[in-house]
Design an enzyme around this catalytic site. Structure first.
Site, short mmCIF file in Angstrom:
data_model
loop_
_atom_site.label_atom_id
_atom_site.label_comp_id
_atom_site.label_asym_id
_atom_site.label_seq_id
_atom_site.Cartn_x
_atom_site.Cartn_y
_atom_site.Cartn_z
N TYR A 86 28.15 23.50 48.57
CA TYR A 86 28.89 24.77 49.29
C TYR A 86 30.20 24.44 48.85
O TYR A 86 31.07 25.24 48.28
CB TYR A 86 28.50 25.07 50.45
CG TYR A 86 29.31 26.21 51.32
CD1 TYR A 86 28.45 27.51 51.22
CD2 TYR A 86 30.55 26.27 51.64
CE1 TYR A 86 29.03 28.51 51.79
CE2 TYR A 86 31.34 27.24 52.04
CZ TYR A 86 30.27 28.64 52.27
OH TYR A 86 30.88 29.64 52.71
N THR A 139 38.15 51.67 34.53
CA THR A 139 37.32 52.48 35.73
C THR A 139 37.37 51.82 37.09
O THR A 139 38.06 52.20 37.88
CB THR A 139 36.03 52.68 35.53
OG1 THR A 139 35.29 51.65 34.95
CG2 THR A 139 35.78 53.87 34.34
N ARG A 395 31.79 57.42 27.53
CA ARG A 395 33.04 56.94 28.00
C ARG A 395 34.04 58.20 27.75
O ARG A 395 34.63 58.46 26.77
CB ARG A 395 33.61 55.75 27.10
CG ARG A 395 32.86 54.55 27.49
CD ARG A 395 32.86 53.51 28.68
NE ARG A 395 32.75 53.98 29.97
CZ ARG A 395 32.58 53.57 30.98
NH1 ARG A 395 32.93 52.12 30.94
NH2 ARG A 395 32.54 53.79 32.18
N1 F0G Z 1 38.01 44.76 33.08
C1 F0G Z 1 37.51 44.98 31.79
C2 F0G Z 1 38.56 45.31 30.62
C3 F0G Z 1 36.28 45.44 31.76
O1 F0G Z 1 35.78 45.59 30.67
C4 F0G Z 1 35.46 45.27 32.91
C5 F0G Z 1 33.82 45.60 32.98
C6 F0G Z 1 35.99 44.72 34.03
C7 F0G Z 1 37.40 44.40 34.20
C8 F0G Z 1 35.26 44.48 35.45
O2 F0G Z 1 34.36 43.66 35.33
O3 F0G Z 1 32.09 44.31 35.45
O4 F0G Z 1 32.59 41.81 35.92
O5 F0G Z 1 33.15 43.67 37.59
N2 F0G Z 1 33.63 46.26 32.12
C9 F0G Z 1 32.01 46.51 32.07
C10 F0G Z 1 31.79 47.20 30.69
C11 F0G Z 1 31.49 47.03 33.35
O6 F0G Z 1 30.53 47.57 30.56
O7 F0G Z 1 32.62 47.73 30.01
P1 F0G Z 1 33.05 43.35 36.16
#
Ligand code: F0G
Length: 488
Positions: A86, A139, A395
């Site tokens: 841990y 997003t 998208r």
């Molecule tokens: N930043 C970017 C540029 C991303 O493309 C993603 C995730 C995240 C942050 C978040 O990371 O999924 O590990 O929590 N992109 C995925 C996609 C979900 O399908 O483009 P995460």
């Protein structure tokens, strides 16, 4: 290691330009390609949302490159020597060393995935009355910043949203827009400036070192922090090396260190950058580290695992070192370029120049007869699955939100993303995708729009359900049968 630093391509005697796999396949997973009638049933069952398809019903899963990349033999081997504890795990000590060697960052906070880093960063630095300027949003990033009451201002250049372009760095920030945002909000109200490497939602497009350097200098004069999302750093790094003047002969490690030297802190999704799971936040600034540190045990897990399994941590360390291998970081961009250039030559609307992450079809052009309120990118994603068993990701406006009047906030661009998980698909599979896209393009007039049947209020694209407007699916299936006979 030195070999990886060379910019070398293998020339074919025939003169054909073909990307070449610099790895061999040693573990395989069987794939299913269902008959089109069953694919039709599956997409209805999934509410025309490719996120809700079962993977067993998918031939090529091009939904995302997140958590779906192939691991190397060395990564898999590292998983078997993980130190399960841990606190104070030796696996974690190795990861800290990898963060220091690869990213040149002293302090690290582990988290269970990229959005968890976004949560902790937004919680620590965003509040009402503040703004986060960025080259483009992702997003989950935007949702976390806005949940803390902060605003997002996108300061991309005019080139960014041009779907057809030869501009090599569409992920750049517009310096005039940045100056205007700082003037409008006041430097003290800029929570931080966020650079997203390999700008996801505009087609995996990179920024240049020159632009990063300039933004960082402006930020410094105003005392504003620069944050970099390095989830897609591999491909941005590749593009700086191959496209930016003065970087062709620089070692990848030096380019990476220079990039990060312009930041105050950075974070990543390990699901992308290291071909594992997990994620983390890196910085060389002790104060910044301390502002975030105590949220990690509360939301993620103790500071030596942050919600990751020790096996993931071991594989992550190895995966991070592999980002310094030119063969590793060039694989996706060269395969993506192959498909993008071929579609572009055939006049099929696709985002150019090719970026990282995937091939992005311009659904707005592809299905120009479908209004944005009937979701052309969602319709194209469904039609693509129906005609090929390939699962891509919408998208566009479905991935957007509604305004206070309940109207759709129309997306800047309507894209169908066909992600290229790193080192997963072979060239013949990409040729299959190319063939079915051509067929769909020739029959695009048959595809119609979508409407909601179940619409969640937050991040609706993940689990929302839709249905086709009219009977276009039946017509598309009938035409497929006419053209392909009893072929799958
Ligand atoms: N930043 C970017 C540029 C991303 O493309 C993603 C995730 C995240 C942050 C978040 O990371 O999924 O590990 O929590 N992109 C995925 C996609 C979900 O399908 O483009 P995460």
């Amino acid at each position: 290691m030195e070999n990886f630093e060379q910019l070398r391509t293998v020339k074919f005697y025939s003169g054909e330009v073909t990307p070449l796999e610099m790895h061999k396949v040693r573990v395989v997973q069987k794939l299913n390609l269902l008959p089109i009638e069953e694919r039709k049933e599956s997409i209805f069952g999934a509410g025309f949302n490719t996120f809700l398809l079962q993977n067993k019903d998918v031939y090529l899963d091009m939904l995302t490159d997140s958590g779906t990349n192939a691991m190397s033999d060395n990564q898999v081997a590292a998983m078997s020597v993980a130190d399960d504890s841990y606190a104070g795990s030796a696996s974690y000590t190795k990861l800290e060393k990898a963060i220091s060697d690869v990213f040149n960052q002293k302090f690290f906070l582990p988290v269970h995935q990229g959005r968890a880093a976004e949560h902790i960063i937004a919680k620590s630095f965003c509040k009402p009355g503040t703004v986060v300027p960025m080259n483009y949003h992702f997003t989950t990033t935007k949702a976390h910043i806005e949940m803390m009451g902060s605003a997002v201002e996108e300061i991309y250049t005019d080139e960014a949203l041009k779907t057809k372009s030869s501009f090599p760095f569409k992920g750049n920030m517009d310096i005039n827009k940045l100056n205007r945002v700082i003037e409008k909000w006041g430097a003290e109200n800029v929570a931080y400036i966020r650079f997203e490497a390999g700008t996801n939602l505009i087609g995996g497009q990179p920024f240049s070192m020159a632009n990063l350097r300039e933004v960082s200098a402006i930020a410094k004069t105003h005392g504003i922090m620069v944050l970099m999302d390095i989830s897609l750093i591999n491909e941005n790094l590749y593009f700086i090396k191959v496209r930016e003047e003065g970087y062709q002969n620089k070692p990848i490690k030096d380019i990476l260190h220079e990039m990060l030297s312009y930041t105050d802190f950075s974070y990543f999704s390990g699901r992308k950058v290291s071909c594992t799971r997990g994620g983390g936040i890196c910085t060389n600034n002790h104060d910044i580290y301390m502002k975030m540190r105590d949220w990690v045990p509360l939301y993620e897990g103790f500071l030596t695992y942050g919600g990751m399994s020790v096996r993931e941590i071991e594989a992550m360390s190895v995966g991070l070192y592999e980002t310094l291998d030119f063969n590793v970081i060039s694989h996706s961009p060269t395969f993506i370029k192959y498909l993008v250039d071929s579609l572009d030559k055939r006049g099929i609307p696709v985002i150019t120049p090719s970026g990282g992450l995937g091939c992005h079809l311009d659904a707005g052009q592809f299905l120009s007869h479908i209004p944005q309120t009937q979701y052309p990118a969602g319709a194209l994603a469904a039609a693509m699955y129906i005609c090929s068993g390939i699962r891509g990701m919408e998208r566009g406006t479905i991935s957007s939100v509604r305004d206070e009047n309940g109207d759709d906030v129309l997306a800047d661009v309507e894209l169908l993303r066909l992600a290229f998980p790193r080192r997963v698909f072979t060239l013949s599979q990409i040729k299959y995708a190319e063939d079915r896209i051509q067929w769909l393009y020739d029959n695009r007039h048959l595809v119609g729009g979508l409407e909601w049947t179940e619409e969640p209020p937050v991040l609706r694209f993940f689990v929302g359900k839709l249905k086709p407007i009219g009977d276009w699916v039946e017509k598309l299936v009938a035409k497929f049968r006419e053209d392909f006979g009893d072929s799958l």
